[in-house]
Design an enzyme around this catalytic site. Sequence first.
Site, PDB file in Angstrom:
ATOM      1  N   HIS A   8      27.299  50.576  42.346  1.00 38.44           N
ATOM      2  CA  HIS A   8      27.870  49.360  41.758  1.00 38.44           C
ATOM      3  C   HIS A   8      29.272  49.645  41.207  1.00 38.44           C
ATOM      4  O   HIS A   8      30.240  48.963  41.559  1.00 38.44           O
ATOM      5  CB  HIS A   8      26.943  48.874  40.636  1.00 38.44           C
ATOM      6  CG  HIS A   8      27.460  47.681  39.885  1.00 38.44           C
ATOM      7  ND1 HIS A   8      26.971  46.410  40.082  1.00 38.44           N
ATOM      8  CD2 HIS A   8      28.425  47.557  38.925  1.00 38.44           C
ATOM      9  CE1 HIS A   8      27.611  45.559  39.291  1.00 38.44           C
ATOM     10  NE2 HIS A   8      28.498  46.236  38.575  1.00 38.44           N
ATOM     11  N   GLU A   9      29.368  50.667  40.367  1.00 40.30           N
ATOM     12  CA  GLU A   9      30.672  51.001  39.781  1.00 40.30           C
ATOM     13  C   GLU A   9      31.635  51.522  40.835  1.00 40.30           C
ATOM     14  O   GLU A   9      32.849  51.306  40.745  1.00 40.30           O
ATOM     15  CB  GLU A   9      30.505  52.016  38.648  1.00 40.30           C
ATOM     16  CG  GLU A   9      29.599  51.550  37.505  1.00 40.30           C
ATOM     17  CD  GLU A   9      30.024  50.225  36.891  1.00 40.30           C
ATOM     18  OE1 GLU A   9      31.206  49.839  37.028  1.00 40.30           O
ATOM     19  OE2 GLU A   9      29.164  49.571  36.264  1.00 40.30           O
ATOM     20  N   HIS A  39      33.516  48.674  42.314  1.00 41.06           N
ATOM     21  CA  HIS A  39      34.679  48.309  41.494  1.00 41.06           C
ATOM     22  C   HIS A  39      35.839  49.282  41.743  1.00 41.06           C
ATOM     23  O   HIS A  39      36.994  48.884  41.895  1.00 41.06           O
ATOM     24  CB  HIS A  39      34.323  48.374  40.011  1.00 41.06           C
ATOM     25  CG  HIS A  39      33.432  47.271  39.528  1.00 41.06           C
ATOM     26  ND1 HIS A  39      33.723  45.946  39.727  1.00 41.06           N
ATOM     27  CD2 HIS A  39      32.262  47.309  38.833  1.00 41.06           C
ATOM     28  CE1 HIS A  39      32.777  45.210  39.171  1.00 41.06           C
ATOM     29  NE2 HIS A  39      31.881  46.011  38.625  1.00 41.06           N
ATOM     30  N   HIS A  59      37.470  48.855  45.066  1.00 43.60           N
ATOM     31  CA  HIS A  59      38.250  47.617  45.007  1.00 43.60           C
ATOM     32  C   HIS A  59      39.623  47.919  44.400  1.00 43.60           C
ATOM     33  O   HIS A  59      40.672  47.523  44.930  1.00 43.60           O
ATOM     34  CB  HIS A  59      37.489  46.604  44.147  1.00 43.60           C
ATOM     35  CG  HIS A  59      37.951  45.191  44.293  1.00 43.60           C
ATOM     36  ND1 HIS A  59      37.385  44.152  43.589  1.00 43.60           N
ATOM     37  CD2 HIS A  59      38.934  44.624  45.040  1.00 43.60           C
ATOM     38  CE1 HIS A  59      37.986  43.018  43.913  1.00 43.60           C
ATOM     39  NE2 HIS A  59      38.940  43.280  44.784  1.00 43.60           N
TER      40      HIS A  59
END
Length: 600
Positions: free
Chosen positions: A392-393, A396, A399
């Site tokens: 999940h992190e 980020h 991105h």
Amino acid sequence: MKKYDLKNRSEIADRDKWNLEAMYPDEAKWEEDLSTALKSSEEFILLKGRLTESAEGLLKALRLYADMMRKAENAFVYSRMRHDEDNANTKYTEMNNKSLSTLAQISANVSFFTPELLEADEALIKGYIEELPALKVFSFMLDSIMLSKPHVLSSDEERVIAQLNESASAPDEIFTMFNDADLSFGKVTNEDAIDVELTHGNYIQFMESENREVRKNAFEAMYQKYKEFNNSISVMYNYSVKHDYIMSKLRKYKSTLDSELSGERIPISVYDNLIDAVHKNLPSMHKYMEIRKRALGLNELRMYDVYRPIVKPEGLECSYEEAVDIACKALAPLGEDYVRTLRKGLTEDRWVDIYENAGKTSGAYSFGSYDSNPYILMNFSGELRDVFTLIHEAGHSMHSYYTRRTQPFVYGGHSIFTAEVASTVNETLLIHYLLSNAESVDMKKYLINFYIDEFKSTLFRQTMFAEFEKIAHETVENGGSLTAQYLNEEYDKLNTLYYGPAIEHDEYIQYEWSRIPHFYRAYYVYQYATGYSAANAIANRILTGGEAERNDYLKFLATGESDYPIELLKIAGVDMSTEEPVLSALSTFAKLVDELDEMI
């Protein structure tokens, strides 16, 4: 790291810590950057009254502004992450406070910038952009500023507000210090009959324990503490919401919600439709609670039973190295470049601060500046769920990686509305990978249950939080006050509504609102739910499509804040101005619940 170990920061190996030294090998440079940024802001004041005299003058101001904020951002990010390593470390608390104070001074010094731009004729600004090609890079930034024209005050008024920014963040800062540095939950006896210090980091481990008494004791130990401080926390939150309301009034917005959404051209209907859609689909959530009650063989289902896996097969523990391997295999649909870059970042480049230590900020996040690595803070405990946190992190961080390689500094960040998409696409690809490689019926059952719980936690629970925030802000807007009793009662009602009749009422759950740090950032949490919906649509598009669909998504990752969020998501093939992505995600949830029902 052993399951319930809690070490001091000095006991954690360097290889398991993020490499913040890469940002400032010598902290004297940190001081220099902060000082330079402040001096630049003082130079910037000299441009007051002259910003729009010429195209060249406007370009000079915009470049000075960007350079100044770039240095200030880098210094702040460094001190904030150092502070998060150990909230009790006074050196980094002081550095973080200094950076916050400097940012407030810079903000005050440049406060005339936006009002003065807005005083200019919009046609004049557009003419300058056509006249001077170097200004084109700032065109969307200038368009975004012009969008706020009805809500920007005079230069003097903006300066006063800017000077108050530091004190305005007091409720959030006080809650953070209280929650992460001062609050202690005491010890709880684990399933091995060992007394263990209960922390934010290991709480979920207790909630997943097979021993119901362990779950109950941990649940009550945590919420008993929040109950003890219920009045103080309600005052913190009350003043946080009041500040939101006052600012929205000063800036002539229709409501606090309007003030938070309009800057990115997100219709209020997106927020309201999310809550309405989830309400209509609560029967699926209630059915899931009934299945959980049946599967666990309980006469009464309690809130401390909702995290316990319905089935727990072998093979759910893993090392950090194994977690990285699983993540990289799961993300193969995103291409070799994506996976190669990520693996290097998670290992040899030390993007990640891996393990929990005393005083470390709880939870997990991805953070960094335009000039730094896209760092990750987490509290890895060796469970499969930690793979989900990591991936999940990592979403980020990747991105940020793609954006910062492509966009200039002024577009190098992300809207919250789009940021949660990248993280959840990764999670969705991971669950699909794990399901396709499940080696037993129990493992498949566990993963479907896990997938359902991700929907529960992200789409349903975050929408419940969003509804609570809306109630709280509307209460203040209508002249009410957020007393502890009122907040407890409203939260309790929502929890009963969302979880349904299968859950026995528990007095402690009414205090859950008081441990949610995101509430100090107005109308933040709903974007987890919308992001989850968008991400499911994008992930399914990638998995059922081909190179074109993957490239659409990678192109989206590189866009940063170069357009409004709903327009950016269209690049990845999703239109969030419609209800379709949310309804599609809720339909997937209902199908998973039905599938689990057949397997139990």
